[in-house]
Enzyme design. Sequence first.
Site, PDB file in Angstrom:
ATOM      1  N   GLU A  20       0.807  -1.214   0.000  1.00 44.19           N
ATOM      2  CA  GLU A  20       0.000   0.000   0.000  1.00 44.19           C
ATOM      3  C   GLU A  20       0.852   1.282   0.000  1.00 44.19           C
ATOM      4  O   GLU A  20       0.472   2.300   0.570  1.00 44.19           O
ATOM      5  CB  GLU A  20      -0.956   0.017   1.197  1.00 44.19           C
ATOM      6  CG  GLU A  20      -1.962  -1.120   1.178  1.00 44.19           C
ATOM      7  CD  GLU A  20      -2.961  -1.065   2.329  1.00 44.19           C
ATOM      8  OE1 GLU A  20      -4.086  -1.530   2.149  1.00 44.19           O
ATOM      9  OE2 GLU A  20      -2.590  -0.561   3.410  1.00 44.19           O
ATOM     10  N   GLU A  51      -6.816  -7.575  -0.885  1.00 46.02           N
ATOM     11  CA  GLU A  51      -7.456  -7.459   0.427  1.00 46.02           C
ATOM     12  C   GLU A  51      -8.921  -7.069   0.283  1.00 46.02           C
ATOM     13  O   GLU A  51      -9.231  -5.916  -0.012  1.00 46.02           O
ATOM     14  CB  GLU A  51      -6.739  -6.428   1.309  1.00 46.02           C
ATOM     15  CG  GLU A  51      -5.340  -6.822   1.727  1.00 46.02           C
ATOM     16  CD  GLU A  51      -4.746  -5.863   2.760  1.00 46.02           C
ATOM     17  OE1 GLU A  51      -5.531  -5.100   3.376  1.00 46.02           O
ATOM     18  OE2 GLU A  51      -3.517  -5.880   2.938  1.00 46.02           O
TER      19      GLU A  51
END
Length: 740
Positions: free
Chosen positions: A187, A256
Amino acid sequence: MNRVTESIASTAILVALVFLFSWRSIDAANVSYDHRSLSIGNRRQLIISAAIHYPRSVPAMWPSLVQTAKEGGCNAIESYVFWNGHEPSPGKYYFGGRYNIVKFIKIVQQAGMHMILRIGPFVAAEWNYGGVPVWLHYVPGTVFRADNEPWKHYMESFTTYMVNLLKKEKLFAPQGGPIILSQVENEYGYYEKDYGEGGKSYAQWSASMAVSQNIGVPWMMCQQWDAPPTVISTCNGFYCDQFTPNTPDKPKIWTENWPGWFKTFGGRDPHRPAEDVAYSVARFFGKGGSVHNYYMYHGGTNFGRTSGGPFITTSYDYEAPIDEYGLPRLPKWGHLKDLHKAIMLSENLLISGEHQNFTLGHSLEADVYIDSSGTCAAFLSNLDDKNDKTVMFRNTSYHLPAWSVSILPDCKNEVFNTAKVTSKSSKVEMLPEDLRFSSGLKWEVFSEKPGIWGEADIVKNELVDHINTTKDTTDYLWYTTSITVSDNEEFLKKGSPPVLFIESKGHTLHVFINKEYLGTATGNGTHVPFKLKKSVALKAGENNIDLLSMTVGLSNAGSFYEWVGAGLTSVSFKGFNKGTLNLTNSKWSYKLGVQGEHLELFKPGNSGAVKWTVTTKPPKKQPLTWYKVVVDPPSGSEPVGLDMVSMGKGMAWLNGEEIGRYWPRIARKNSPNDECVKECDYRGKFMPDKCLTGCGEPSQRWYHVPRSWFKSSGNELVIFEEKGGDPMKIKLSKRKVSVV
């Protein structure tokens, strides 16, 4: 063999037999990809993956967790690699116990499942310091996740060490192992711009470094919108159906999908309904997705001091399909199992057929996949978050509840609708049992005195940063000083006590004045700094001020997060004859940790050279107290939780194993507009604060104690209580799930 041992042994044999008959050898398989899907051994496959973090459970649980995921329709397991667990000091590696990653991956392989390994090695994950070793922050010149030589050296060194270990064990798919995908960084796209030009160069370097490892399977970078062509850009979020990779030759991967959310001490319980999770998954595969991972499928437990945040609870249940204790959460697990079965009925069409999308009306659409023979599958979606609708598709009428997707694997028969839950539900109970004393009702008690024992570790005329001082070797740091109060102070005569003012960067503080506990001040998961304002009864002469500062997990994400500090920044009294008495730059003495930690009183059989008091009635509401008791396991074979609702705040161990931080802090509203609900509405986009429960209740009451930690008898339970509680009301509760 007693009943508990016999039950555990029977369960182990059953799991072993399941693995024996489900195991299949995995031949060496090259892994490649195009814009549609991964190809494993020259066969295109849809991947439905379940995130299970190996250190958040125990090895005895791993086979059943993996098998439950497989029975739930998943064909892959995903996990991060936890750097700070594996390299606790520079160049010193650990792979024992919960960190035996090779054993975990081989269990996945024996189950005939694929493995997705996110090496990182930064992980975030609500894990302490984002998984990065704290010692690295103190290597000169290091800035985490940036273009500097110390960070890149240690990151590459650890990545290379892990890759070589996995290669040696032949765990990558081309070697016959289960690992089909790996990830570098995590991320970083959210924060890259904050690091200037060095952010972009670091991201590109990370990808190049990873690819140079030559592992034979693709690398990913999640939420990395400028990922280079050599790695696959992927999506994280509650919904990823509209995501497209940053180049057209890459498959659509969802690393995710959050089926629930994490929880903080003092925070309320977030819930994501099964219907909405299923809706998001169906939309993703209907829109061309080919690899999907639940983060988390089993959340598990932040044992010891591994939780991050700060303020992340010891429980990392995440309202995942498998609960913290390893049991299927119904109806979520069953509903998603039915979804997976419906999706896989159309696997070949989804990865090879021609995709068509068209509107069926307002907020209604169809995603259709057709092959050359005319065989087709359809996903019919109602995007309206309030109204059910009836739709005509291929001359047939279908009822679509609001915010739902119907799956038609033959373009005719609806086999699944995301809003129609037909799987069984369950009732979960925590059945309390009084502690079963192994040798009669006997407690051992040792109470510490507030403040410094022995010599001070540091003495300074200033308030120091907590984390820079402890370097996270402990949660605890004593700040101690003293003041002399003159006989002529007016507050001594009038009985109007002065007021103590304290400001702190976080996280929590216990205040002791003249060795008496005065109170606690704390931040929370949304606002870490805090202030304390409290009247204090001082006496003429010397007054001791002992302040116990505590961390509750270190920051785990954000730009330059490693520089976020903790600890006191200002201490003063108001109400003296001369006005304000500012102690901020007074002489302060510091002590790292609490005495029982240094003496390792939590280790089995370790008296620690202190005098324990033996009693049948341990003291209540006594701060800084160690309790030790020898117990038998609870009856039966159900999972076990330690009920700490009668206690204040502290740490717990069983047979030397770290159960973790406990704190039955009451969940409060952050503002008058905050609400808790009785029932969740699945319709409409989910956010963590959409459906919350637990107002006025302990944010965590029960603390998972794995059955494998118990001996048949003579188990040493050790509690360190910081501010006072009632140990006589501590119970070991059994988790009972009844199917409804």
